[in-house]
Motif scaffolding. Structure first.
Motif, PDB file in Angstrom:
ATOM      1  N   PRO A  54      83.668  16.083 105.423  1.00 10.86           N
ATOM      2  CA  PRO A  54      83.878  14.650 105.213  1.00 10.86           C
ATOM      3  C   PRO A  54      84.675  14.048 106.369  1.00 10.86           C
ATOM      4  CG  PRO A  54      85.464  15.883 103.939  1.00 10.86           C
ATOM      5  CD  PRO A  54      84.565  16.902 104.584  1.00 10.86           C
ATOM      6  N   TYR A  55      84.602  12.733 106.542  1.00 14.59           N
ATOM      7  CA  TYR A  55      85.344  12.089 107.619  1.00 14.59           C
ATOM      8  C   TYR A  55      85.809  10.711 107.175  1.00 14.59           C
ATOM      9  CZ  TYR A  55      81.688   8.713 108.870  1.00 14.59           C
ATOM     10  OH  TYR A  55      80.798   7.665 108.849  1.00 14.59           O
ATOM     11  N   THR A  56      86.797  10.178 107.872  1.00 14.79           N
ATOM     12  CA  THR A  56      87.285   8.817 107.653  1.00 14.79           C
ATOM     13  C   THR A  56      86.767   7.939 108.774  1.00 14.79           C
ATOM     14  OG1 THR A  56      89.295   9.609 106.569  1.00 14.79           O
ATOM     15  CG2 THR A  56      89.328   7.356 107.424  1.00 14.79           C
ATOM     16  N   PRO A  57      86.067   6.844 108.476  1.00 12.71           N
ATOM     17  CA  PRO A  57      85.485   6.001 109.523  1.00 12.71           C
ATOM     18  C   PRO A  57      86.551   5.242 110.323  1.00 12.71           C
ATOM     19  CG  PRO A  57      84.470   5.592 107.372  1.00 12.71           C
ATOM     20  CD  PRO A  57      85.708   6.382 107.129  1.00 12.71           C
ATOM     21  N   GLN A  83      94.880   0.100 118.906  1.00  9.74           N
ATOM     22  CA  GLN A  83      94.315   1.420 119.186  1.00  9.74           C
ATOM     23  C   GLN A  83      92.910   1.336 119.755  1.00  9.74           C
ATOM     24  OE1 GLN A  83      95.948   3.032 115.005  1.00  9.74           O
ATOM     25  NE2 GLN A  83      94.709   4.555 116.093  1.00  9.74           N
ATOM     26  N   LYS A  84      92.667   2.200 120.730  1.00  7.97           N
ATOM     27  CA  LYS A  84      91.318   2.308 121.288  1.00  7.97           C
ATOM     28  C   LYS A  84      90.688   3.668 120.975  1.00  7.97           C
ATOM     29  CE  LYS A  84      92.727   3.626 126.003  1.00  7.97           C
ATOM     30  NZ  LYS A  84      91.953   4.876 126.148  1.00  7.97           N
ATOM     31  N   GLY A  85      91.207   4.293 119.938  1.00  9.17           N
ATOM     32  CA  GLY A  85      90.670   5.568 119.496  1.00  9.17           C
ATOM     33  C   GLY A  85      91.503   6.108 118.358  1.00  9.17           C
ATOM     34  N   SER A  86      90.951   7.061 117.625  1.00 11.33           N
ATOM     35  CA  SER A  86      91.678   7.680 116.528  1.00 11.33           C
ATOM     36  C   SER A  86      91.158   9.101 116.326  1.00 11.33           C
ATOM     37  CB  SER A  86      91.517   6.877 115.242  1.00 11.33           C
ATOM     38  OG  SER A  86      92.170   7.503 114.159  1.00 11.33           O
ATOM     39  N   ILE A  87      92.055  10.003 115.997  1.00  5.99           N
ATOM     40  CA  ILE A  87      91.673  11.374 115.709  1.00  5.99           C
ATOM     41  C   ILE A  87      91.252  11.520 114.248  1.00  5.99           C
ATOM     42  CG2 ILE A  87      92.516  13.766 115.590  1.00  5.99           C
ATOM     43  CD1 ILE A  87      94.451  12.970 117.902  1.00  5.99           C
ATOM     44  N   THR A  88      91.961  10.829 113.364  1.00  7.45           N
ATOM     45  CA  THR A  88      91.718  10.990 111.929  1.00  7.45           C
ATOM     46  C   THR A  88      90.942   9.839 111.296  1.00  7.45           C
ATOM     47  OG1 THR A  88      93.856   9.980 111.396  1.00  7.45           O
ATOM     48  CG2 THR A  88      93.800  12.382 111.671  1.00  7.45           C
ATOM     49  N   GLY A  89      90.694   8.738 112.025  1.00  5.84           N
ATOM     50  CA  GLY A  89      89.948   7.598 111.489  1.00  5.84           C
ATOM     51  C   GLY A  89      90.874   6.466 111.084  1.00  5.84           C
ATOM     52  N   THR A  90      90.535   5.242 111.496  1.00  5.29           N
ATOM     53  CA  THR A  90      91.430   4.096 111.290  1.00  5.29           C
ATOM     54  C   THR A  90      91.272   3.398 109.944  1.00  5.29           C
ATOM     55  OG1 THR A  90      89.855   2.646 112.432  1.00  5.29           O
ATOM     56  CG2 THR A  90      91.632   3.606 113.756  1.00  5.29           C
ATOM     57  N   GLN A 107      95.324   4.049 105.453  1.00  2.00           N
ATOM     58  CA  GLN A 107      96.650   3.448 105.554  1.00  2.00           C
ATOM     59  C   GLN A 107      97.462   4.041 106.702  1.00  2.00           C
ATOM     60  OE1 GLN A 107      97.987   3.948 101.448  1.00  2.00           O
ATOM     61  NE2 GLN A 107      97.574   1.777 101.060  1.00  2.00           N
ATOM     62  N   TYR A 108      97.197   5.294 107.039  1.00  2.00           N
ATOM     63  CA  TYR A 108      97.851   5.940 108.174  1.00  2.00           C
ATOM     64  C   TYR A 108      96.799   6.707 108.957  1.00  2.00           C
ATOM     65  CZ  TYR A 108     102.239   4.938 105.741  1.00  2.00           C
ATOM     66  OH  TYR A 108     103.269   4.303 105.117  1.00  2.00           O
ATOM     67  N   ASN A 109      96.936   6.703 110.289  1.00  2.00           N
ATOM     68  CA  ASN A 109      96.007   7.486 111.100  1.00  2.00           C
ATOM     69  C   ASN A 109      96.720   8.020 112.330  1.00  2.00           C
ATOM     70  OD1 ASN A 109      94.662   6.167 113.825  1.00  2.00           O
ATOM     71  ND2 ASN A 109      95.538   4.576 112.476  1.00  2.00           N
ATOM     72  N   VAL A 110      96.227   9.119 112.838  1.00  2.37           N
ATOM     73  CA  VAL A 110      96.786   9.756 114.026  1.00  2.37           C
ATOM     74  C   VAL A 110      95.881   9.495 115.216  1.00  2.37           C
ATOM     75  CG1 VAL A 110      97.261  11.989 115.132  1.00  2.37           C
ATOM     76  CG2 VAL A 110      98.049  11.552 112.800  1.00  2.37           C
ATOM     77  N   ASP A 138      95.917   6.414 123.500  1.00  2.00           N
ATOM     78  CA  ASP A 138      95.044   5.477 122.795  1.00  2.00           C
ATOM     79  C   ASP A 138      95.811   4.423 122.005  1.00  2.00           C
ATOM     80  OD1 ASP A 138      92.714   6.521 123.759  1.00  2.00           O
ATOM     81  OD2 ASP A 138      92.295   7.771 122.011  1.00  2.00           O
ATOM     82  N   ALA A 139      97.126   4.433 122.078  1.00  2.00           N
ATOM     83  CA  ALA A 139      97.948   3.422 121.418  1.00  2.00           C
ATOM     84  C   ALA A 139      98.562   2.531 122.494  1.00  2.00           C
ATOM     85  CB  ALA A 139      99.034   4.074 120.580  1.00  2.00           C
ATOM     86  N   ILE A 140      98.147   1.257 122.525  1.00  2.00           N
ATOM     87  CA  ILE A 140      98.565   0.320 123.564  1.00  2.00           C
ATOM     88  C   ILE A 140      99.535  -0.692 122.954  1.00  2.00           C
ATOM     89  CG2 ILE A 140      97.781  -1.217 125.396  1.00  2.00           C
ATOM     90  CD1 ILE A 140      96.457   1.572 125.445  1.00  2.00           C
ATOM     91  N   LYS A 141     100.690  -0.845 123.558  1.00  2.00           N
ATOM     92  CA  LYS A 141     101.674  -1.786 123.028  1.00  2.00           C
ATOM     93  C   LYS A 141     101.095  -3.202 122.983  1.00  2.00           C
ATOM     94  CE  LYS A 141     105.879   0.684 124.422  1.00  2.00           C
ATOM     95  NZ  LYS A 141     107.120   0.622 125.228  1.00  2.00           N
ATOM     96  N   LEU A 142     101.441  -3.907 121.914  1.00  2.00           N
ATOM     97  CA  LEU A 142     100.885  -5.241 121.675  1.00  2.00           C
ATOM     98  C   LEU A 142     102.012  -6.249 121.535  1.00  2.00           C
ATOM     99  CD1 LEU A 142      98.266  -6.877 121.100  1.00  2.00           C
ATOM    100  CD2 LEU A 142      98.619  -6.387 118.674  1.00  2.00           C
ATOM    101  N   HIS A 143     101.826  -7.396 122.176  1.00  2.00           N
ATOM    102  CA  HIS A 143     102.813  -8.474 122.085  1.00  2.00           C
ATOM    103  C   HIS A 143     102.925  -8.958 120.648  1.00  2.00           C
ATOM    104  CE1 HIS A 143     104.973 -12.199 122.889  1.00  2.00           C
ATOM    105  NE2 HIS A 143     105.139 -11.800 124.143  1.00  2.00           N
ATOM    106  N   ASP A 144     104.150  -9.262 120.225  1.00  2.00           N
ATOM    107  CA  ASP A 144     104.388  -9.676 118.835  1.00  2.00           C
ATOM    108  C   ASP A 144     103.652 -10.952 118.452  1.00  2.00           C
ATOM    109  OD1 ASP A 144     105.949  -7.525 118.168  1.00  2.00           O
ATOM    110  OD2 ASP A 144     107.852  -8.511 118.643  1.00  2.00           O
ATOM    111  N   LYS A 145     103.286 -11.765 119.434  1.00  2.00           N
ATOM    112  CA  LYS A 145     102.615 -13.033 119.110  1.00  2.00           C
ATOM    113  C   LYS A 145     101.176 -12.811 118.626  1.00  2.00           C
ATOM    114  CE  LYS A 145     100.889 -14.084 123.793  1.00  2.00           C
ATOM    115  NZ  LYS A 145     100.946 -15.041 124.923  1.00  2.00           N
ATOM    116  N   ILE A 146     100.613 -11.627 118.869  1.00  2.00           N
ATOM    117  CA  ILE A 146      99.261 -11.304 118.407  1.00  2.00           C
ATOM    118  C   ILE A 146      99.362 -10.751 116.993  1.00  2.00           C
ATOM    119  CG2 ILE A 146      97.146 -10.013 118.849  1.00  2.00           C
ATOM    120  CD1 ILE A 146      97.761 -11.922 121.085  1.00  2.00           C
ATOM    121  N   THR A 147      98.648 -11.352 116.051  1.00  2.00           N
ATOM    122  CA  THR A 147      98.688 -10.867 114.671  1.00  2.00           C
ATOM    123  C   THR A 147      98.013  -9.509 114.559  1.00  2.00           C
ATOM    124  OG1 THR A 147      96.594 -11.883 114.024  1.00  2.00           O
ATOM    125  CG2 THR A 147      98.582 -13.260 113.838  1.00  2.00           C
TER     126      THR A 147
END
Length: 327
Positions: free
Chosen positions: A53-56, A82-89, A92-95, A100-109
């Motif tokens: 099984p997998y998480t999409p 995120q531009k990728g995920s090992i466990t699927g996005t 509620q939580y994903n690795v 693949d985790a890019i910092k995002l400005h707080d003004k972006i929702t």
């Protein structure tokens, strides 16, 4: 997903929160983007399929919840896209890897942040790297009101191009003009000759130097009549075979058709795209547009909407794993 099939195979289940390993981070997923490719994988109709099984899901926006060993540039509490995920996005939580985790400005929702990765990286690659569009050229975004289309419109406008886009509804055409289209056309009109004449007129009789095509199996023949001399048709979407293609129009214009996938990017091209997108987001030149949002349990409906767009495409489709926490 325990078996490949129609949207009904998407089920919510409780599993243990994954632990990040070296070079990885655990993200609390506030919003996850839904893309057509997710539906192809779920249906088992994609070249590379995950083990069941997998998480999409491969793109999201959230907050770093835990970091693994050897992670230096991120800390707990950082807001990231995120531009990728090992466990699927779609969880509620994903690795994911720290890269693949890019910092995002707080003004972006968070919902807008979930619409960055696939849409903007695809649009940048199609327009700037594959299409080699330059300031002042005519760009035709064929299907401009979806996530990739709106990203292409914003990028093209930010780089000083003349932008013609299409949408099938008045709402969609208003949206693409609001986001930078100089001209908005209706691609659902049945009079294809009149449609082509409108496009040619919008380009002062030259045709489009670069065409970003979202549905080549339906539109490629039209595009070949709309492309400028030595122009490029960049295919970013296709859902079937094409009958009765006459390549003479390409010959007469010395034009080309080229496919585009972000998976084909080199490390240098990927770094270039991330830098350009991050700069555009920080300056406000780029601003992801969110269409419909769905709770996690309505993932089947989201998978239907991202393909069918029953009321016309109007921005990014997003899943929200935590009710009330995504802004």
């Amino acid at each position: 997903v325990k078996e490949f099939g129609d949207p009904s195979v998407l089920k919510v289940a409780k599993i243990a929160i994954p632990k990040p390993k070296a070079g990885q981070v655990l993200v609390k997923t506030l919003a996850a983007g839904v893309n057509p490719v997710d539906t192809y994988i779920r249906a088992g109709k994609y070249a590379r399929l995950p083990t069941l099984p997998y998480t999409p899901g491969a793109e999201a926006c959230g907050v770093i919840h835990e970091i693994g060993p050897d992670v230096k540039d991120l800390k707990v509490g950082d807001k990231v896209w995120q531009k990728g995920s090992i466990t699927g996005t779609c969880a509620q939580y994903n690795v994911c890897t720290a890269q693949d985790a890019i910092k995002l400005h707080d003004k972006i929702t968070s919902t807008a942040g979930a619409g960055i990765s696939i849409a903007y990286r695809t649009a940048y690659r199609a327009l700037m790297q594959t299409g080699q569009a330059r300031p002042g050229c005519n760009v035709f975004v064929h299907g401009a009101s979806g996530g990739v289309g709106l990203a292409a419109v914003q990028i093209a406008r930010a780089y000083g191009m003349r932008v013609i886009g299409t949408a099938s509804t008045e709402k969609g055409r208003n949206l693409i003009q609001k986001n930078g289209c100089h001209v908005a056309l209706d691609h659902s009109q049945t009079d294809r000759k009149a449609y082509l004449e409108q496009l040619v007129k919008a380009t002062d009789g030259k045709g489009a130097d670069v065409i970003i095509e979202m549905l080549a199996n339906k539109n490629l023949n039209f595009d070949m009549g709309a492309v400028a001399r030595r122009g490029k048709i960049v295919v970013v979407g296709n859902r079937g075979e094409i009958d009765n293609v006459n390549c003479r129009m390409l010959m007469m214009r010395e034009a080309s058709v080229v496919g585009c996938m972000i998976a084909g990017s080199t490390e240098e091209e990927e770094a270039e795209a991330i830098s350009a997108i991050s700069g555009g987001l920080a300056s406000g030149a780029l601003s992801p547009v969110v269409g419909e949002t769905f709770p996690l349990e309505d993932a089947p409906a989201a998978h239907v909407e991202v393909i069918e767009h029953k009321h016309g495409s109007a921005g990014k489709i997003v899943l929200c794993p935590f009710s009330g926490e995504a802004e």
